[in-house]
Design an enzyme around this catalytic site. Sequence first.
Site, short mmCIF file in Angstrom:
data_model
loop_
_atom_site.label_atom_id
_atom_site.label_comp_id
_atom_site.label_asym_id
_atom_site.label_seq_id
_atom_site.Cartn_x
_atom_site.Cartn_y
_atom_site.Cartn_z
N LYS A 251 41.42 54.18 39.11
CA LYS A 251 40.47 54.69 38.12
C LYS A 251 39.10 54.96 38.71
O LYS A 251 38.30 55.68 38.10
CB LYS A 251 40.35 53.70 36.97
CG LYS A 251 39.81 52.34 37.37
CD LYS A 251 39.78 51.40 36.19
CE LYS A 251 39.24 50.02 36.60
NZ LYS A 251 39.20 49.09 35.46
N ASP A 391 37.10 41.25 39.64
CA ASP A 391 38.31 42.00 39.29
C ASP A 391 39.49 41.49 40.13
O ASP A 391 40.35 42.26 40.56
CB ASP A 391 38.11 43.50 39.51
CG ASP A 391 39.23 44.33 38.88
OD1 ASP A 391 39.89 43.83 37.94
OD2 ASP A 391 39.47 45.46 39.35
#
Length: 506
Positions: A251, A391
Amino acid sequence: MDQVEVSPKEVKSPWGAVRPVKTPCSLSDVMSEQLAKQLDDENNAFPICPEVDVELMTSPEADTDSDLMLAQMLQMQFDREFDSQLRREEKKFNGDSKVSISFENYRMVHPYEESDSSEDEVDWQDTRNDPYRADKPTTTPKKGFTGKGKNITTKHDEVVCGRKNTARMEHFAPEVQVGDGIGMDLKLSNQVYNALKQHCYSEQRRSARLHEKKEHSTAEQAVDPKTRLLMYKMVNAGILENINGCISTGKESVVFHADGGSMEEKAVPGEVVLKVFKTTLNEFKNRDKYIKDDYRFKDRFSKLNPRKVIRLWAEKEMHNLARMKKAGIQCPEVVILRKHILVMSFIGQDHVPAPKLKDAMLSSEDMKLAYYQVLDMMQQLYRECSLVHADLSEYNMLWHDRKVWLIDVSQSVEPTHPHGLEFLFRDCRNVSTFFDKAGVADVMNVYELFNAVSGLQINGDNEADFLAQIEALEKRNEDHVQKRTKKTFPTSDDGPPLLKKNNEDI
């Protein structure tokens, strides 16, 4: 009984009719010159035609000796009568309607009619008598009106303005389909014309924006011209030998594999990767949450310039990787940074990238080894690098040479970040959940892992209570973050607990 003699020229027919029998001729009679002349006179005799009162439209130069010419003239006369009848029916059908129906396609048009040029050079559409042919534009006198008395017509007349608005549609952009209404007697009101013109301008601007966005954005598995130029410059400079192709997409970036070249400042690995950060924020819209509150980039952050944000994002990952490499954590080594392109060492071998921890087929022993390596790296990342991955999951950890490698640290923040501890709690939950499902024994739960990594002593009965205490700690440090000063969270006197080494448990 007496016999009846039958004449040789008559033969009785069973049907009752007498059929004459031709007398045979001799060959000499057939070949005679007199008989031949008689037959020739009979064949050349034509019957006399009655007089017919028909006037043909012929010109003095027309040649009427040819049957073909006569047929064409008759057909032309018939077609003209047909076209006249067609026009009368068309006028009767349309009446006074503003929108009329054309019977033009049913007309009989002859390309050779009154034309000296060849058939290929003549336009088959005969528009001399076209009822929809546009009239010559009329101009309004300087006095502003025409006519006298009751027949006065001003420039504001509804019919005049409507015809002018219809003629102005010719100046619309070529991509706007105005149809064939320009040649017809259409009358557009000012309101309709202004709406059409505004729509035309809006479509032009929208088309320009879409074209510019397509040209200046980095799409999936593709790069924009500026990015492609940067990659070519690195190849021409010898930093890269060649670029092989895309090996991963996400992304936030597109990763390409390349063969390393040489640099004067440092050695370039034989295999490298180019991490090209996407220049659009369509898929990853919350980047500012990770970068605007980071004291290292707070003053340089600009939400109104996407390319500047992307460059800061790439620079942030470079600095985070440098910290991790200095602390001895397994991660890619930075080779060079060019704007939003980050060149790093390749984790893998022979053009085959290392598998993600999620996709790696590990035995129970290797899975337990990976678990303790991840715990050790999390604590080392927090204590020595003063970073929180933010993350961390099985998708951002690679398995290569029986070691876990951390990747994708562009969003990593310091613990003093306003949401740093919340990010750490999320990382701990992802790690604990993955290894618990993988079947590793003695996996710490998310609360124990958070306290072990951060060194805090937070006790909570449930997740909501635990997160409330974390938010309270972040609130206490908010003023220090705004003043660009670092403050460590309160820990126990002995410091954060040390995790067991890998070789002590395996």
